[in-house]
Scaffold this active site. Structure first.
Site, PDB file in Angstrom:
ATOM      1  N   ASP A  67       0.825  -1.212   0.000  1.00 42.17           N
ATOM      2  CA  ASP A  67       0.000   0.000   0.000  1.00 42.17           C
ATOM      3  C   ASP A  67       0.858   1.259   0.000  1.00 42.17           C
ATOM      4  O   ASP A  67       2.082   1.204   0.197  1.00 42.17           O
ATOM      5  CB  ASP A  67      -0.964  -0.005   1.205  1.00 42.17           C
ATOM      6  CG  ASP A  67      -0.290  -0.421   2.503  1.00 42.17           C
ATOM      7  OD1 ASP A  67       0.951  -0.356   2.581  1.00 42.17           O
ATOM      8  OD2 ASP A  67      -1.005  -0.807   3.440  1.00 42.17           O
ATOM      9  N   ASN A 135      -7.739  -3.247  14.116  1.00 37.70           N
ATOM     10  CA  ASN A 135      -9.108  -3.571  13.679  1.00 37.70           C
ATOM     11  C   ASN A 135      -9.118  -4.757  12.704  1.00 37.70           C
ATOM     12  O   ASN A 135     -10.149  -5.058  12.116  1.00 37.70           O
ATOM     13  CB  ASN A 135      -9.771  -2.337  13.051  1.00 37.70           C
ATOM     14  CG  ASN A 135      -9.042  -1.855  11.791  1.00 37.70           C
ATOM     15  OD1 ASN A 135      -8.114  -2.499  11.311  1.00 37.70           O
ATOM     16  ND2 ASN A 135      -9.478  -0.719  11.261  1.00 37.70           N
ATOM     17  N   HIS A 137      -7.282  -5.007   9.945  1.00 34.43           N
ATOM     18  CA  HIS A 137      -6.980  -4.711   8.537  1.00 34.43           C
ATOM     19  C   HIS A 137      -5.667  -5.354   8.107  1.00 34.43           C
ATOM     20  O   HIS A 137      -4.771  -5.583   8.916  1.00 34.43           O
ATOM     21  CB  HIS A 137      -7.036  -3.204   8.231  1.00 34.43           C
ATOM     22  CG  HIS A 137      -5.894  -2.388   8.736  1.00 34.43           C
ATOM     23  ND1 HIS A 137      -5.986  -1.030   8.945  1.00 34.43           N
ATOM     24  CD2 HIS A 137      -4.620  -2.721   9.068  1.00 34.43           C
ATOM     25  CE1 HIS A 137      -4.827  -0.582   9.359  1.00 34.43           C
ATOM     26  NE2 HIS A 137      -3.983  -1.580   9.455  1.00 34.43           N
ATOM     27  N   GLU A 142      -9.732  -2.265   5.089  1.00 31.73           N
ATOM     28  CA  GLU A 142     -10.377  -1.992   6.368  1.00 31.73           C
ATOM     29  C   GLU A 142     -11.626  -2.863   6.538  1.00 31.73           C
ATOM     30  O   GLU A 142     -12.220  -3.290   5.540  1.00 31.73           O
ATOM     31  CB  GLU A 142     -10.796  -0.517   6.423  1.00 31.73           C
ATOM     32  CG  GLU A 142      -9.649   0.476   6.245  1.00 31.73           C
ATOM     33  CD  GLU A 142      -8.841   0.697   7.523  1.00 31.73           C
ATOM     34  OE1 GLU A 142      -8.793  -0.205   8.376  1.00 31.73           O
ATOM     35  OE2 GLU A 142      -8.250   1.780   7.653  1.00 31.73           O
TER      36      GLU A 142
HETATM   37  P1  PGA Z   1       2.120  -1.657  12.637  1.00 29.15           P
HETATM   38  O1  PGA Z   1       0.918  -1.567  11.606  1.00 29.15           O
HETATM   39  O2  PGA Z   1       3.096  -2.626  12.047  1.00 29.15           O
HETATM   40  O3  PGA Z   1       2.694  -0.268  12.698  1.00 29.15           O
HETATM   41  O4  PGA Z   1       1.541  -2.128  13.931  1.00 29.15           O
HETATM   42  C1  PGA Z   1       0.377  -2.753  11.110  1.00 29.15           C
HETATM   43  C2  PGA Z   1      -0.809  -2.434  10.235  1.00 29.15           C
HETATM   44  O5  PGA Z   1      -1.523  -1.451  10.514  1.00 29.15           O
HETATM   45  O6  PGA Z   1      -1.029  -3.173   9.267  1.00 29.15           O
END
Ligand code: PGA
Length: 241
Positions: A67, A135, A137, A142
């Protein structure tokens, strides 16, 4: 699904990095799916170490990132392109034209998504590295009533913008939109490596890996994939042990 819980972050990082090194040793033109966020940094550091120790060369490798934010100023320190250069690409022998991220600055973002999918179609991902949001994702897919298969433009949830605000000087600077590979593209990877660290990820890890398969928890769709490796530290794996 193979779930491995590590006593220390260093062990997790070593295992994750070795998995990529072995993939590249077996297939010098491997296609790697990469992720950003705080989760993969230790694995990237180990990969750089192993490259410097001449254990592995990335000269034949192609990468696709999950992304990228939409509409950040070109060259912004918060862009995922910048992150990838800082943590990995500038330290290893990979040509920049072999590294790909969605183009969040394209004048036509929808056309940029289609181009990304066309490239992925030609170069299927061998191993896709994934973090997980609180959450559930994956990438910026999402929780929703329905999920999209291919690369697409998303409006970020308030909780995702809040979680990512730590990388910006204020939440107002966090982009409202991003481009993400779709869940369909993620599930097409031959192997998926899901990584999570910390007690704050323990609940969502349990829900995603052992709860019902639902688009409300996008990571739960990984339960349908035949070849998933999950690397957890003790805290993130506390409800599974
Ligand atoms: P993080 O994010 O590695 O900073 O915890 C993971 C994500 O949101 O996919």
């Amino acid at each position: 699904m193979e779930i491995i819980i590590f006593d220390t972050a260093a062990q997790l990082d070593e295992y994750g990095a070795n998995y990529f090194v072995n993939t590249v040793k077996q297939k010098s033109n491997a296609v790697l799916g990469l992720a950003t966020g705080s989760t993969p940094i230790g694995i990237y550091n180990k990969l750089v170490e192993k490259y410097k120790q001449k254990e592995v060369s990335f000269s034949g490798v192609t990468t696709y990132n999950l992304d990228e934010y939409a509409g950040l100023p070109e060259g912004s320190d918060q862009s995922y392109a910048y992150y990838m250069n800082q943590h990995l690409f500038s330290h290893i022998d990979i040509a920049s034209n072999q590294t790909h991220l969605p183009n969040g600055n394209a004048s036509d973002l929808h056309a940029a998504c289609k181009e990304y999918d066309a490239m992925l179609e030609k170069q299927p991902i061998d191993v896709q590295l994934l973090g997980i949001g609180h959450n559930g994702h994956i990438g910026f897919n999402e929780p929703a009533e329905g999920l999209q298969g291919g690369t697409h433009l998303v409006e970020l949830k308030a909780e995702t913008r809040e979680a990512n605000a730590r990388f910006f000087s204020s939440i107002d600077e966090v982009p409202t939109h991003a481009i993400t590979m779709g869940v369909g593209s993620i599930l097409k990877a031959k192997t998926v490596m899901l990584v999570a660290r910390g007690a704050d990820k323990a609940d969502i890890i349990k829900e995603a890996l052992t709860g019902p398969i639902t688009t409300k928890v996008p990571a739960s769709l990984l339960q349908t994939h035949p070849n998933v490796i999950v690397l957890l530290d003790r805290e993130a794996g506390r409800w599974l042990a």
